[in-house]
Design an enzyme around this catalytic site. Structure first.
Site, PDB file in Angstrom:
ATOM      1  N   TYR A 188       1.925  10.726  -3.633  1.00 22.90           N
ATOM      2  CA  TYR A 188       2.148  11.213  -5.004  1.00 22.90           C
ATOM      3  C   TYR A 188       2.066  12.737  -5.068  1.00 22.90           C
ATOM      4  CZ  TYR A 188       1.266   6.268  -5.514  1.00 22.90           C
ATOM      5  OH  TYR A 188       1.307   4.907  -5.349  1.00 22.90           O
ATOM      6  N   CYS A 246       3.506  28.257 -16.777  1.00 25.44           N
ATOM      7  CA  CYS A 246       3.068  28.536 -18.147  1.00 25.44           C
ATOM      8  C   CYS A 246       2.517  27.287 -18.822  1.00 25.44           C
ATOM      9  CB  CYS A 246       4.242  29.067 -18.951  1.00 25.44           C
ATOM     10  SG  CYS A 246       5.055  30.396 -18.095  1.00 25.44           S
ATOM     11  N   TYR A 282      -3.169  13.406 -13.952  1.00 23.36           N
ATOM     12  CA  TYR A 282      -4.232  12.390 -13.992  1.00 23.36           C
ATOM     13  C   TYR A 282      -5.635  12.981 -14.048  1.00 23.36           C
ATOM     14  CZ  TYR A 282      -0.529   9.764 -11.452  1.00 23.36           C
ATOM     15  OH  TYR A 282       0.625   9.194 -11.022  1.00 23.36           O
ATOM     16  N   PRO A 328       0.821  -1.209   0.000  1.00 23.47           N
ATOM     17  CA  PRO A 328       0.000   0.000   0.000  1.00 23.47           C
ATOM     18  C   PRO A 328       0.862   1.269   0.000  1.00 23.47           C
ATOM     19  CG  PRO A 328       0.187  -0.825   2.227  1.00 23.47           C
ATOM     20  CD  PRO A 328       0.936  -1.805   1.344  1.00 23.47           C
ATOM     21  N   GLY A 329       0.441   2.250  -0.774  1.00 24.24           N
ATOM     22  CA  GLY A 329       1.111   3.550  -0.749  1.00 24.24           C
ATOM     23  C   GLY A 329       0.128   4.596  -0.261  1.00 24.24           C
ATOM     24  N   ARG A 330      -0.790   4.925  -1.156  1.00 24.92           N
ATOM     25  CA  ARG A 330      -1.768   5.983  -0.894  1.00 24.92           C
ATOM     26  C   ARG A 330      -2.544   5.790   0.424  1.00 24.92           C
ATOM     27  NH1 ARG A 330      -3.882   8.638  -5.189  1.00 24.92           N
ATOM     28  NH2 ARG A 330      -3.286   6.856  -6.468  1.00 24.92           N
TER      29      ARG A 330
HETATM   30  C1  LIG Z   1       2.242   2.180  -7.226  1.00 27.86           C
HETATM   31  C2  LIG Z   1       2.326   0.780  -6.797  1.00 27.86           C
HETATM   32  C3  LIG Z   1       1.846   0.400  -5.540  1.00 27.86           C
HETATM   33  C4  LIG Z   1       1.136   1.345  -4.612  1.00 27.86           C
HETATM   34  O1  LIG Z   1      -0.112   1.760  -5.060  1.00 27.86           O
HETATM   35  P1  LIG Z   1      -1.102   2.603  -4.120  1.00 27.86           P
HETATM   36  O2  LIG Z   1      -2.260   2.861  -4.979  1.00 27.86           O
HETATM   37  O3  LIG Z   1      -0.381   3.852  -3.731  1.00 27.86           O
HETATM   38  O4  LIG Z   1      -1.423   1.749  -2.931  1.00 27.86           O
HETATM   39  C5  LIG Z   1       2.014  -0.921  -5.165  1.00 27.86           C
HETATM   40  N1  LIG Z   1       2.623  -1.825  -5.965  1.00 27.86           N
HETATM   41  C6  LIG Z   1       3.098  -1.497  -7.177  1.00 27.86           C
HETATM   42  C7  LIG Z   1       3.769  -2.532  -8.000  1.00 27.86           C
HETATM   43  C8  LIG Z   1       2.964  -0.188  -7.633  1.00 27.86           C
HETATM   44  O5  LIG Z   1       3.422   0.145  -8.856  1.00 27.86           O
END
Ligand SMILES: *Cc1c(COP(=O)(O)O)cnc(C)c1O
Length: 404
Positions: free
Chosen positions: A367, A338, A311, A269-271
């Site tokens: 992000y 610009c 996006y 997980p990132g977001r």
């Molecule tokens: C970007 C990415 C993530 C994270 O995605 P989120 O939407 O931020 O949770 C996990 N795995 C891979 C391979 C990614 O490219």
């Protein structure tokens, strides 16, 4: 993060105070929110006892990575730079997975030397290259293969990654061939099937579909995977009435397929870990009015926060100080760059703003800073971490001499 007596606060600190002290534009994160998110994520998946690898591309700030590491999370990296950064943040190699469709020989070699948990490969040629490097080093390397499950994530088209026309992963046919190939190789040890169908997913159904494909292909391969890496993609609400992901249903679907295998689940997980922990504080430079609308020209721009331009993503903008005096016309929030895409959002109903007023751009923890650039030779903003009443500069504002 909330209003107290009409002023916006990040934990115990007034946003206007931060703006005065550190100037704008300014990224600011709440430690408490980060802790809460990690706790919630772990709780949602507790019954699976997964390995959780934070997707570093969402936010690569060193201090934040250290904090995330202290909560026991590992890391999902996509470049040598990110791998170096997480090692510096103290994350153990055995908790690191390396993803990405175009890892170079140099990057693969570096990852082999660091003895990380998994290198998740995305093509036949990458598997061959990894094998060649492992043989040269007389090592056995643990790898995963990323499957492209041909599943529509039903998210913004620009952040969908799991359809067959996307560049990511390998098809079912190639996947099965590679399993056979790996079984015979002396230098590569296939441990993982990985998938990641996209980002900002708010509906559990694409995950269910993906899991059905994963289940079918594992059965077909007749191979025992130590790990099933389900990637990330869990969405967050960017506006008030947004849907939220039904984690219970996602877990239920995972458990259904796991009955058949003894594999350990990995998430990336990132977001969902970092997205709502951060805000971007910005100041109004000019209000440029025409009869129909006014442009609110901010000191933050697409180089500071790229998601809207890249996006078509929307981030809520709110005033730092609430007045309840409405503007009575449409406001278009833009930056000074610009480009016509240097635009954050349009609001038909916003309170009246004047020059030097502050606004808060919401949910920019993921992000945000990691996608920032120096376009137009603009300096990258600083990052501040708030813990209670304490503020800590975790990244300084760039200086012109850093660039010129
Ligand atoms: C970007 C990415 C993530 C994270 O995605 P989120 O939407 O931020 O949770 C996990 N795995 C891979 C391979 C990614 O490219």
């Amino acid at each position: 993060m909330k209003y107290i007596n009409k002023n916006f606060y990040i934990e115990g600190v007034k946003a206007s105070k931060l703006a005065n002290k550190f100037h704008t534009p300014l990224y600011c994160y709440s430690y408490k929110k980060l802790k809460e998110n990690i706790y919630n994520f772990k709780n949602n998946f507790r019954s699976l006892n997964p390995i959780i690898c934070f997707a570093v591309k969402a936010n690569s700030n060193l201090t934040l990575l250290k904090e995330i590491g202290k909560f026991g999370l590992g890391a999902d990296v996509v470049s040598m730079g990110e791998l170096t950064q997480v090692l510096k943040a103290g994350i153990k190699p055995k908790k690191i997975v390396f993803s990405g469709v175009g890892k170079t020989s140099e990057e693969l070699s570096f990852a082999i030397d660091k003895k990380i948990l998994l290198i998740n490969t995305e093509s036949k040629n990458e598997v061959l290259e990894l094998e060649r490097l492992a043989k040269n080093k007389k090592r056995i390397v643990n790898l995963g293969i990323r499957l492209n499950p041909n599943t529509d994530a039903k998210t913004l088209s620009k952040i969908s990654t799991g359809k067959k026309e996307d560049k990511f992963g390998v098809s079912e046919k190639v996947f099965l061939e590679l399993v056979k190939y790996a079984e015979k190789s002396k230098y590569i040890n296939l441990k993982c099937l990985s998938v990641h169908i996209g980002s900002q997913i708010l509906n559990h159904r694409p995950y269910e579909k993906m899991l059905k494909v994963v289940d079918r292909i594992i059965k077909k391969s007749n191979y025992k995977f130590d790990f099933i890496d389900l990637g990330g993609g869990m969405g967050i609400p960017y506006y008030k009435k947004s849907k939220t992901l039904n984690y219970k249903k996602y877990v239920f679907a995972i458990k259904k397929i796991l009955k058949n295998y003894k594999s350990k689940i990995i998430f990336e997980p990132g977001r969902s870990i970092i997205g709502n922990t951060g805000v971007l504080i910005s100041k109004v430079i000019y209000v440029k009015s025409s009869s129909k609308k006014s442009f609110i020209i901010l000191d933050a721009a697409m180089n500071d926060l790229m998601r809207p331009a890249l996006y078509g993503a929307e981030h809520e903008i709110i005033p730092e100080k609430k007045t309840n005096q409405f503007a009575g016309k449409t406001y278009e929030f833009v930056g000074p760059i610009c480009e016509s895409t240097d635009k954050f959002m349009t609001s038909k109903k916003f309170q009246k703003l004047s020059e030097k007023d502050l606004v808060i751009i919401s949910d920019v923890g993921a992000y945000g800073m990691s996608l920032s650039s120096n376009y137009n030779i603009r300096l990258k903003p600083p990052e501040i971490l708030v813990k209670g009443y304490k503020t800590n500069i975790i990244k300084k504002r760039q200086k012109l001499k850093d660039l010129i």
